[in-house]
Design an enzyme around this catalytic site. Structure first.
Site, short mmCIF file in Angstrom:
data_model
loop_
_atom_site.label_atom_id
_atom_site.label_comp_id
_atom_site.label_asym_id
_atom_site.label_seq_id
_atom_site.Cartn_x
_atom_site.Cartn_y
_atom_site.Cartn_z
CG HIS A 167 -23.91 26.88 -33.80
ND1 HIS A 167 -24.89 27.92 -33.48
CD2 HIS A 167 -22.70 27.62 -34.09
CE1 HIS A 167 -24.42 29.12 -33.52
NE2 HIS A 167 -23.00 28.94 -33.65
N PRO A 168 -25.65 25.62 -31.10
CG PRO A 168 -24.87 27.16 -29.14
CD PRO A 168 -24.42 26.15 -30.58
CB CYS A 169 -27.83 29.43 -33.43
SG CYS A 169 -28.05 28.31 -34.72
CB ALA A 170 -32.41 27.03 -33.71
CB THR A 171 -30.70 25.15 -28.41
OG1 THR A 171 -29.60 24.56 -29.10
CG2 THR A 171 -31.13 24.21 -27.28
#
Length: 217
Positions: A167-171
């Site tokens: 999941h890219p939410c904090a990338t």
């Protein structure tokens, strides 16, 4: 769609495409583990016509045994060794898993997203539990301890089939810190974004990413 600065940890579509091109080129120039194929660029199609802008990176056909290690090719020309190797592959084919990795641009988060799937030698898809059993212990540690590396299953935006993804939410948050810590010059940040990003996400899925990929040519 000009390339925007990545000081906030995000990347424009133009920046993604430029960084993808640079990564494919750099991958061919450095010494890479023999078990890894080349990264390739796959353009998306609209009514059968390849797009000049939309596409994704692909690393396909990564072979792993059930112990979590990538299988290296043997280039030994000795006939006896070849027969022995062939016999081993035939007898252990049921223990081999094959993985595909895709890097797709997220228009929502403005960052790259890693999609991946694995399957048995007979083509049957692996479950998440089976995938985790393939991962080395350090990758499992990253997945369990890092708040940003949780695996979900979503529809692949280009293939319209469910794939596993990180999941890219904090990338954008950790990429901002990574680029700052490595003191990457602003004019180089877009081109070096994907190699830097891949050096981190690769750890979570057991990909051996050469350090040279992240270094300046």
């Amino acid at each position: 769609m000009g390339g925007s600065p990545v000081g906030d940890g995000t990347l424009s579509l133009d920046g993604f495409n430029a960084s993808a091109t640079a990564l494919v080129k750099r991958w061919k120039e450095i010494e890479v583990d023999e078990s890894l194929p080349d990264w390739t660029w796959k353009p998306c199609s609209n009514l059968g016509v390849p797009s000049e802008v939309d596409g994704y990176l692909a690393l396909e056909g990564v072979y792993r045994d059930c112990g979590g290690s990538q299988i290296e090719e043997n280039d030994n020309s000795d006939g006896a060794d070849v027969v022995e190797c062939d016999t081993w592959v035939q007898s252990s084919s049921g223990n081999i898993h094959v993985y595909d990795f895709h890097v797709v641009y997220s228009h929502s988060y403005k960052v790259p997203v890693l999609y991946f799937q694995g399957h048995h030698s007979d083509g049957q898809l692996l479950t998440l539990d089976e995938i985790k059993q393939d991962l080395p212990s350090d990758s499992l540690k990253v997945l369990s301890e890092s708040k940003w590396t949780f695996i979900t299953r979503e529809e692949h935006p280009q293939l319209s089939r469910p794939w596993f993804t990180l999941h890219p939410c904090a990338t954008s948050d950790w990429m901002k810190l990574l680029l700052e810590e490595n003191k990457v010059a602003c004019e180089e940040q877009s081109l070096r974004y994907l190699p830097a990003w891949l050096s981190v996400v690769g750890q979570a899925v057991g990909l051996k990413i050469p350090l040279e990929l992240h270094c300046r040519p």
